[in-house]
Design a protein around this motif. Sequence first.
Motif, PDB file in Angstrom:
ATOM      1  N   ALA A 180      -1.593  -9.675 -10.478  1.00 21.58           N
ATOM      2  CA  ALA A 180      -1.526  -8.432 -11.239  1.00 21.58           C
ATOM      3  C   ALA A 180      -1.135  -8.641 -12.691  1.00 21.58           C
ATOM      4  N   TRP A 190      -3.970  -3.751 -12.908  1.00 24.73           N
ATOM      5  CA  TRP A 190      -3.033  -2.711 -12.502  1.00 24.73           C
ATOM      6  C   TRP A 190      -1.953  -2.575 -13.568  1.00 24.73           C
ATOM      7  N   LYS A 237       0.044  -0.641  -7.533  1.00 22.16           N
ATOM      8  CA  LYS A 237       0.258  -1.775  -6.633  1.00 22.16           C
ATOM      9  C   LYS A 237       1.668  -1.708  -6.092  1.00 22.16           C
ATOM     10  N   SER A 292       0.613  -1.794  -0.320  1.00 22.56           N
ATOM     11  CA  SER A 292      -0.650  -2.502  -0.554  1.00 22.56           C
ATOM     12  C   SER A 292      -0.877  -3.472   0.571  1.00 22.56           C
TER      13      SER A 292
END
Length: 395
Positions: free
Chosen positions: A130, A148, A276, A391
């Motif tokens: 991420a 994200w 996330k 997630s």
Amino acid sequence: MADEPALTRWSFPFGRKKAPATENGDAVQNGNSLTVTANGNGHVRNTAELSIYEQYNQANGGAAHSNGVNGVQSVGVVGKPQRSLLPPFESAEMRALGESLSRDILRGNPDVKWESIKGLETAKRLLKEAVVMPIKYPKYFKGLLTPWKGILLFGPPGTGKTMLAKAVATECNTTFFNISASSVVSKWRGDSEKLIKVLFELARHHAPSTIFLDEIDAIISQRGEARSEHESSRRLKTELLIQMDGLNRTDELVFVLAATNLPWELDAAMLRRLEKRILVPLPEPEARCAMFEELLPSLPEEEPLPYDLLVEKTEGFSGSDIRLLCKEAAMQPLRRLMAKLEEKEEVVPEDELPNVGPITVRDIEMALKNTRPSAHLHAPRYDKFNSDYGSQVLQ
């Protein structure tokens, strides 16, 4: 005689007070000694603990230069211009708030590596995916694969959420904003919302950057008419939601990394913006074994420690519980030594003090008897929240 005017917000200066200088040129600030030379250059013993504002100020000869009416701080090396400290704010008030955030929030390198965190391989992989990969390979993160911008770390207390944030600050080469409730909450009406706005303007100016909101449930819990919520608190939450996902959202790499022990207390709008959501669970047997081997290493000339027994008896222990267990085990031989020293009437010189003895199996058993886990009872609730909102990632 007319009454004197009451003190207002504008009666107080912004920023920190200047440290008083002594006769030999030394200034003391917050209890730390700061040596100042005749030309104004300051030398601080631990540069890593300086805020970015102080580092800019020190590199600039002890005084930051102003650029234009907005007072943008700029630092430049000969032949190599650098990014200014503050963006061009719309008013002097916003600039003063920006200086305050720069002094108190932008910090040095925490020096925590990914390898120093035992276990949590899934959480580390997701954080790298991420935050690290979009900075390292920006070509691939476009369109639908846009990075994200909001990441939530949730799990029981003591499982390593803050350690993961420190690893992000160390490994990702981003400007790291360490935010708590005291950083963005002000007693002056309207300043809390302005601090949130200035925070995101600073983050976009210093992009790529990471805004770490520790214990985010203290800042943005659930909203509702039935709840006793102050108007200023609601305005702060609204401004934070707008800055995270509103018309002000830009393509700059600004990551919001949040951590909480109470994810079910968060507002639904904030959960949507934290795209996330990563569960940081209690350590697995392999991680617990690695922690014990690092905290309680077995020396060749000593009796081997029962790591298998420790792993078996610490089911449901968090990382902080394991550290307390190891500390309790290490205290047993020290207690025996202290008891012998206290029996002597004369004081033993420091250079003649005996060494602490090795940790034995009996010490391990005593530590297991005296230490209890602190967060295992709520672990199923985190698993349920992860199944509902987390997630889900294939291993």
